[in-house]
Each structure stands twice: as C-alpha cells, then as structure tokens.
Write an enzyme that holds these catalytic residues in place. Structure first.
Site, PDB file in Angstrom:
ATOM      1  N   GLU A 110       0.859  -1.184   0.000  1.00 36.61           N
ATOM      2  CA  GLU A 110       0.000   0.000   0.000  1.00 36.61           C
ATOM      3  C   GLU A 110       0.892   1.228   0.000  1.00 36.61           C
ATOM      4  O   GLU A 110       1.890   1.268   0.707  1.00 36.61           O
ATOM      5  CB  GLU A 110      -0.920  -0.029   1.230  1.00 36.61           C
ATOM      6  CG  GLU A 110      -1.755   1.191   1.426  1.00 36.61           C
ATOM      7  CD  GLU A 110      -2.646   1.507   0.238  1.00 36.61           C
ATOM      8  OE1 GLU A 110      -2.568   2.648  -0.265  1.00 36.61           O
ATOM      9  OE2 GLU A 110      -3.398   0.628  -0.211  1.00 36.61           O
ATOM     10  N   ASP A 160       5.794   2.259  -2.664  1.00 38.16           N
ATOM     11  CA  ASP A 160       5.343   2.225  -4.045  1.00 38.16           C
ATOM     12  C   ASP A 160       5.502   0.803  -4.566  1.00 38.16           C
ATOM     13  O   ASP A 160       6.545   0.178  -4.383  1.00 38.16           O
ATOM     14  CB  ASP A 160       6.182   3.196  -4.885  1.00 38.16           C
ATOM     15  CG  ASP A 160       5.884   3.084  -6.363  1.00 38.16           C
ATOM     16  OD1 ASP A 160       6.617   2.336  -7.045  1.00 38.16           O
ATOM     17  OD2 ASP A 160       4.920   3.704  -6.825  1.00 38.16           O
ATOM     18  N   GLY A 161       4.479   0.271  -5.220  1.00 38.30           N
ATOM     19  CA  GLY A 161       4.476  -1.134  -5.652  1.00 38.30           C
ATOM     20  C   GLY A 161       5.633  -1.500  -6.559  1.00 38.30           C
ATOM     21  O   GLY A 161       6.280  -2.532  -6.371  1.00 38.30           O
ATOM     22  N   ASP A 173      -4.148  -2.769  -7.459  1.00 39.63           N
ATOM     23  CA  ASP A 173      -5.371  -1.970  -7.373  1.00 39.63           C
ATOM     24  C   ASP A 173      -4.958  -0.501  -7.337  1.00 39.63           C
ATOM     25  O   ASP A 173      -5.139   0.187  -6.349  1.00 39.63           O
ATOM     26  CB  ASP A 173      -6.171  -2.356  -6.141  1.00 39.63           C
ATOM     27  CG  ASP A 173      -7.551  -1.716  -6.111  1.00 39.63           C
ATOM     28  OD1 ASP A 173      -8.010  -1.210  -7.151  1.00 39.63           O
ATOM     29  OD2 ASP A 173      -8.182  -1.723  -5.037  1.00 39.63           O
TER      30      ASP A 173
END
Length: 184
Positions: free
Chosen positions: A1, A26-27, A44
């Site tokens: 997240e 950050d993903g 998502d």
C-alpha cells in the site's frame, strides 16, 4: 500500500487482521527492491485518470510476473471500462498484461465501469480450470457460491492485442480522459 492511512482504515473498519503484514511503499519500487516470490499479487492502483504510468507498462507487468510463484496469480482491479471497449484505458491495460502473461481472463462488473482481471504464466492448470475446480471444491456460504458462479459465467479469456503501454510510451492520462469523455 502506498499510504499507511489506508492500511489503518482497513484495520479499523474492515477488520484487517493485525498479523497480516502490510508494507507501505510504491508497488513497483518495492518489487525492484525484493527478490521474493508470491502466490498472489493484487494490483489496485487504477482509478479514473489517476493511473500511475509506471504501474501500467509492459515492464511493470513483467516485474510482477517475475515475482509470482510457479502457480501464482496476479489480480488487477481496473476502473473506467468504457461501453464500447475499443480504446478505453482498461483495454490498453488488458492488452499490455496479455502481452506479458500467457493466461489472462477478465470479468466486467455489471452496472459499473470496473473490470477484474486475473493473469498467470506457466501454471500447471489454466486459470479457467483452477476457477472451476475451486468453485467445486471450496466449502463456502451459499450466497457467496451463487455470486462466484455468476461472475465466473461472465469471465472471458483474453488474447494479447496491439494496444501495448511501455515505459517509453504510456499516455495513460490522455487515454483516461478520452474514456471519461466517452462515459460522460
């Protein structure tokens, strides 16, 4: 997240179990920083035109694929699926993902602009077979089973198309604004 406030809200209002670890990062940067493999990676990050281009490219989805375990699945929640489906942002994302993964299925959510996408690569069974087997074998609430069977009946297999987003070319804001104009 990316935002620890979201994790706090999930723990407070959605009973997210405190034993479930959530990393605030950050993903894409996180995947670049670790060598771990995962059974499921949920992406998502797509809402209206606030789509991070760095999480929309062939290079990003390749990174996700490389972090999945052998039978791992990437699940993507996308918003802004247009009525025509031709050149909306979800079509670009779907084509990009299908250019990286060999097994992709989608379900467009009735009455909304959401598309749920499932992708896997080199798994021992296809996603369609796995979905069907799980529906039969998992004990679950009858209402949940009915809902899953309904969604499963609308799932379609996706082949890679020509709308590929890359780190060098990912005009997600422009495509997103075009999709919004179409929806309006």
């Amino acid at each position: 997240e990316i935002d620890d406030k979201i994790t706090d809200l999930a723990r407070t209002y959605f009973n997210l179990d405190p034993s479930i670890p959530v990393v605030t990062y950050d993903g894409r940067a996180y995947l670049n920083a670790v060598n771990d493999k995962y059974d499921i990676i949920m992406v998502d990050a797509y809402q209206d035109i606030t789509i991070p281009f760095q999480m929309s490219s062939k290079e990003f989805f390749t990174l996700v694929r490389d972090h999945l375990a052998k039978d791992g699945v990437m699940v993507v929640n996308m918003n802004m699926h247009g009525s025509s489906g031709e050149d909306d942002i979800t079509s670009y994302l779907t084509d990009t993902i299908a250019s990286v993964f060999d097994d992709v299925i989608v379900a467009d959510v009735d009455g909304s602009t959401n598309r749920e996408l499932f992708a896997s690569n080199g798994a021992s069974q296809s996603l369609n077979e796995r979905m069907d087997n799980n529906l039969v074998s998992l004990p679950m609430d009858p209402e949940l089973r009915t809902m899953l069977e309904y969604v499963r009946s609308d799932m379609t297999t996706v082949d890679a198309g020509s709308r590929i987003l890359t780190d060098d070319k990912a005009p997600v804001e422009l495509i997103g604004m075009k999709t919004i104009d179409t929806l309006i």
